[in-house]
Scaffold this motif. Structure first.
Motif, mmCIF file in Angstrom:
data_model
loop_
_atom_site.group_PDB
_atom_site.id
_atom_site.type_symbol
_atom_site.label_atom_id
_atom_site.label_comp_id
_atom_site.label_asym_id
_atom_site.label_seq_id
_atom_site.Cartn_x
_atom_site.Cartn_y
_atom_site.Cartn_z
ATOM 1 N N ALA A 221 0.828 -1.204 0.000
ATOM 2 C CA ALA A 221 0.000 0.000 0.000
ATOM 3 C C ALA A 221 0.867 1.262 0.000
ATOM 4 O O ALA A 221 0.597 2.219 -0.743
ATOM 5 N N TYR A 222 1.904 1.268 0.822
ATOM 6 C CA TYR A 222 2.762 2.450 0.965
ATOM 7 C C TYR A 222 3.541 2.741 -0.317
ATOM 8 O O TYR A 222 3.612 3.901 -0.763
ATOM 9 N N ASP A 223 4.119 1.703 -0.919
ATOM 10 C CA ASP A 223 4.880 1.898 -2.155
ATOM 11 C C ASP A 223 4.014 2.525 -3.237
ATOM 12 O O ASP A 223 4.413 3.490 -3.901
ATOM 13 N N LEU A 224 2.819 1.973 -3.442
ATOM 14 C CA LEU A 224 1.936 2.472 -4.496
ATOM 15 C C LEU A 224 1.436 3.872 -4.165
ATOM 16 O O LEU A 224 1.282 4.719 -5.057
ATOM 17 N N GLN A 225 1.193 4.143 -2.896
ATOM 18 C CA GLN A 225 0.764 5.483 -2.488
ATOM 19 C C GLN A 225 1.863 6.507 -2.709
ATOM 20 O O GLN A 225 1.626 7.599 -3.249
ATOM 21 N N GLN A 226 3.091 6.191 -2.291
ATOM 22 C CA GLN A 226 4.198 7.136 -2.426
ATOM 23 C C GLN A 226 4.532 7.428 -3.885
ATOM 24 O O GLN A 226 4.968 8.530 -4.214
ATOM 25 N N LEU A 227 4.330 6.445 -4.742
ATOM 26 C CA LEU A 227 4.559 6.644 -6.174
ATOM 27 C C LEU A 227 3.429 7.427 -6.837
ATOM 28 O O LEU A 227 3.525 7.767 -8.018
ATOM 29 N N GLY A 228 2.367 7.712 -6.102
ATOM 30 C CA GLY A 228 1.220 8.387 -6.675
ATOM 31 C C GLY A 228 0.404 7.495 -7.586
ATOM 32 O O GLY A 228 -0.400 7.986 -8.381
ATOM 33 N N ARG A 229 0.605 6.170 -7.444
ATOM 34 C CA ARG A 229 -0.064 5.238 -8.347
ATOM 35 C C ARG A 229 -1.436 4.831 -7.836
ATOM 36 O O ARG A 229 -2.329 4.531 -8.634
ATOM 37 N N ALA A 230 -1.645 4.766 -6.540
ATOM 38 C CA ALA A 230 -2.899 4.255 -5.994
ATOM 39 C C ALA A 230 -3.475 5.207 -4.962
ATOM 40 O O ALA A 230 -2.745 5.948 -4.286
ATOM 41 N N VAL A 231 -4.791 5.150 -4.822
ATOM 42 C CA VAL A 231 -5.508 5.830 -3.748
ATOM 43 C C VAL A 231 -5.798 4.795 -2.671
ATOM 44 O O VAL A 231 -6.418 3.762 -2.945
ATOM 45 N N VAL A 232 -5.314 5.037 -1.454
ATOM 46 C CA VAL A 232 -5.521 4.110 -0.349
ATOM 47 C C VAL A 232 -6.810 4.492 0.371
ATOM 48 O O VAL A 232 -6.995 5.650 0.780
ATOM 49 N N VAL A 233 -7.702 3.503 0.529
ATOM 50 C CA VAL A 233 -9.026 3.733 1.093
ATOM 51 C C VAL A 233 -9.227 2.795 2.284
ATOM 52 O O VAL A 233 -8.977 1.587 2.171
ATOM 53 N N GLY A 234 -9.668 3.326 3.410
ATOM 54 C CA GLY A 234 -9.950 2.483 4.571
ATOM 55 C C GLY A 234 -9.372 3.041 5.841
ATOM 56 O O GLY A 234 -9.450 4.245 6.101
ATOM 57 N N GLU A 235 -8.748 2.175 6.628
ATOM 58 C CA GLU A 235 -8.227 2.534 7.939
ATOM 59 C C GLU A 235 -6.711 2.616 7.935
ATOM 60 O O GLU A 235 -6.043 2.007 7.079
ATOM 61 N N ARG A 236 -6.169 3.344 8.896
ATOM 62 C CA ARG A 236 -4.718 3.385 9.091
ATOM 63 C C ARG A 236 -4.235 1.975 9.441
ATOM 64 O O ARG A 236 -4.848 1.279 10.252
ATOM 65 N N THR A 237 -3.136 1.568 8.844
ATOM 66 C CA THR A 237 -2.638 0.206 9.011
ATOM 67 C C THR A 237 -1.858 0.045 10.314
ATOM 68 O O THR A 237 -1.655 0.995 11.060
ATOM 69 N N GLY A 238 -1.386 -1.195 10.569
ATOM 70 C CA GLY A 238 -0.819 -1.542 11.869
ATOM 71 C C GLY A 238 0.490 -0.886 12.230
ATOM 72 O O GLY A 238 0.785 -0.687 13.411
ATOM 73 N N GLY A 239 1.332 -0.561 11.253
ATOM 74 C CA GLY A 239 2.569 0.153 11.543
ATOM 75 C C GLY A 239 3.776 -0.712 11.824
ATOM 76 O O GLY A 239 4.540 -0.441 12.748
ATOM 77 N N GLY A 240 3.991 -1.764 10.998
ATOM 78 C CA GLY A 240 5.157 -2.633 11.163
ATOM 79 C C GLY A 240 6.021 -2.654 9.908
ATOM 80 O O GLY A 240 5.686 -3.331 8.938
ATOM 81 N N ALA A 241 7.120 -1.897 9.928
ATOM 82 C CA ALA A 241 7.961 -1.777 8.731
ATOM 83 C C ALA A 241 9.290 -2.514 8.847
ATOM 84 O O ALA A 241 10.088 -2.465 7.922
ATOM 85 N N HIS A 242 9.527 -3.182 9.972
ATOM 86 C CA HIS A 242 10.828 -3.799 10.213
ATOM 87 C C HIS A 242 10.739 -5.323 10.071
ATOM 88 O O HIS A 242 10.051 -5.971 10.861
ATOM 89 N N PRO A 243 11.405 -5.919 9.082
ATOM 90 C CA PRO A 243 11.404 -7.383 8.987
ATOM 91 C C PRO A 243 12.068 -7.999 10.204
ATOM 92 O O PRO A 243 13.005 -7.439 10.770
ATOM 93 N N ARG A 244 11.572 -9.179 10.599
ATOM 94 C CA ARG A 244 11.981 -9.788 11.869
ATOM 95 C C ARG A 244 12.491 -11.200 11.661
ATOM 96 O O ARG A 244 12.179 -11.861 10.684
ATOM 97 N N ASP A 245 13.289 -11.642 12.635
ATOM 98 C CA ASP A 245 13.613 -13.053 12.813
ATOM 99 C C ASP A 245 13.137 -13.475 14.195
ATOM 100 O O ASP A 245 12.868 -12.626 15.057
ATOM 101 N N GLY A 246 13.033 -14.788 14.415
ATOM 102 C CA GLY A 246 12.573 -15.283 15.710
ATOM 103 C C GLY A 246 13.509 -16.327 16.276
ATOM 104 O O GLY A 246 14.064 -17.140 15.535
ATOM 105 N N TRP A 247 13.689 -16.295 17.594
ATOM 106 C CA TRP A 247 14.537 -17.252 18.298
ATOM 107 C C TRP A 247 13.754 -17.806 19.501
ATOM 108 O O TRP A 247 13.129 -17.041 20.251
ATOM 109 N N THR A 248 13.803 -19.116 19.696
ATOM 110 C CA THR A 248 13.135 -19.738 20.831
ATOM 111 C C THR A 248 13.986 -19.554 22.084
ATOM 112 O O THR A 248 15.145 -19.977 22.130
ATOM 113 N N VAL A 249 13.412 -18.913 23.115
ATOM 114 C CA VAL A 249 14.142 -18.654 24.364
ATOM 115 C C VAL A 249 13.513 -19.402 25.538
ATOM 116 O O VAL A 249 14.016 -19.301 26.667
ATOM 117 N N HIS A 250 12.441 -20.120 25.274
ATOM 118 C CA HIS A 250 11.716 -20.905 26.277
ATOM 119 C C HIS A 250 10.797 -21.800 25.471
ATOM 120 O O HIS A 250 10.427 -21.457 24.339
#
Length: 301
Positions: A221-250
């Protein structure tokens, strides 16, 4: 008969702090948060009986510095198996198969406006290229297109690039990923060529979002919006831009740690913590009707 082992928070906190300082994309914040966790441990704040409660308390502390929603101590009700990656992959494959490859709906609405729903995830491109390419090619003759991401929780940035390739006319720089490991930079571009027909970069395009739209779906959604290619309609999204890894600690706890950050070439930033702000704000349940009306109005001009 065996009894559950009493929860020992100290080893969990020590290992989570170690992983945080070694891998988190923001090293200074990692040191700050590791110190906070050790302080809270010493104060007895983590002296709880359940792994679920420990996960909740630690997640609150981890997100206290910058609100990073990918940074958490995630509780798993079912014991995390030694083959955690294989189990997660199997679950993802089931979701892929039951959602027709991540494109569960292609529909033609009144006035020649097509809807393509992408969800519940943007699956790995080696799986998703064929079904997504088919769905987007099927919708390509439409006069306008609505891409529905309201139930999409994220996925593969390569799949984001692939979808954008169907919605643009030329190879375009979409995003640069900054990785902690090796201080690397990795650029993502839409492909110059796509299989089958493409919708292209000139006809009206709308993207539907909700508060559940997250991660790679937000990037689309953000890429297309910033390029001026798409109109985003609806609600503000969750806000997670950082790719993650996971490690079992328990046996029931996974340290989820962002290892990179996105930088958009147009805005110079990303949607972390803020979400993608819609161009047309409305309740998610009303977004499809609103986008359809906007498309019909534009086509009638």
């Amino acid at each position: 008969m065996t009894t559950p082992t009493q929860l020992q928070p100290a080893p969990v906190i020590d290992e989570t702090a170690r992983l945080l300082t070694e891998h988190y994309i923001f090293p200074e914040t990692a040191e700050q948060l590791a110190g906070l966790m050790r302080q809270r441990l010493a104060e007895g704040a983590y002296d709880v009986d359940s792994a679920e409660e420990l996960g909740r308390l630690v997640t609150t502390d981890l997100q206290s510095a910058n609100g990073d929603k990918h940074l958490r101590l995630k509780y798993h009700p079912v014991r995390v198996p030694p083959e955690q990656g294989e189990a997660a992959l199997a679950a993802m494959r089931r979701d892929f198969d039951t959602s027709l490859g991540g494109a569960p709906l292609v529909e033609l609405l009144k006035g020649g406006v097509a809807v393509v729903e992408l969800g519940p995830a943007l699956f790995p491109l080696e799986w998703a290229a064929e079904p997504l390419g088919a769905a987007l090619a099927l919708a390509s003759p439409a006069r306008a297109l609505i891409v529905d991401l309201r139930g999409n929780l994220g996925g593969d940035p390569d799949t984001v690039s692939f979808v954008c390739g169907h919605l643009l006319d030329a190879r375009t720089h979409l995003n640069t990923m900054h990785w902690r490991a090796g201080d690397r930079r990795e650029q993502y571009w839409s492909p110059a060529h796509v299989p089958g027909a493409r919708f292209g970069g000139t006809k009206p395009l709308y993207v539907l979002t909700s508060g559940r739209t997250f991660s790679a779906a937000e990037e689309l959604a953000y890429d297309l919006q910033q390029l001026g290619r798409a109109v985003v309609v609806g609600e503000r999204t969750g806000g997670g831009a950082h790719p993650r890894d996971g490690w079992t600690v328990h046996p029931h706890l996974e340290a989820s740690i962002p290892v990179g950050r996105s930088v958009n070439p147009v805005s110079g930033t990303n949607w972390e913590g803020t979400g993608v702000a819609p161009d047309i704000a409305c309740a998610a349940a009303d977004a499809l009707d609103r986008a359809h009306a906007l498309a019909l109005a534009r086509l009638s001009d």
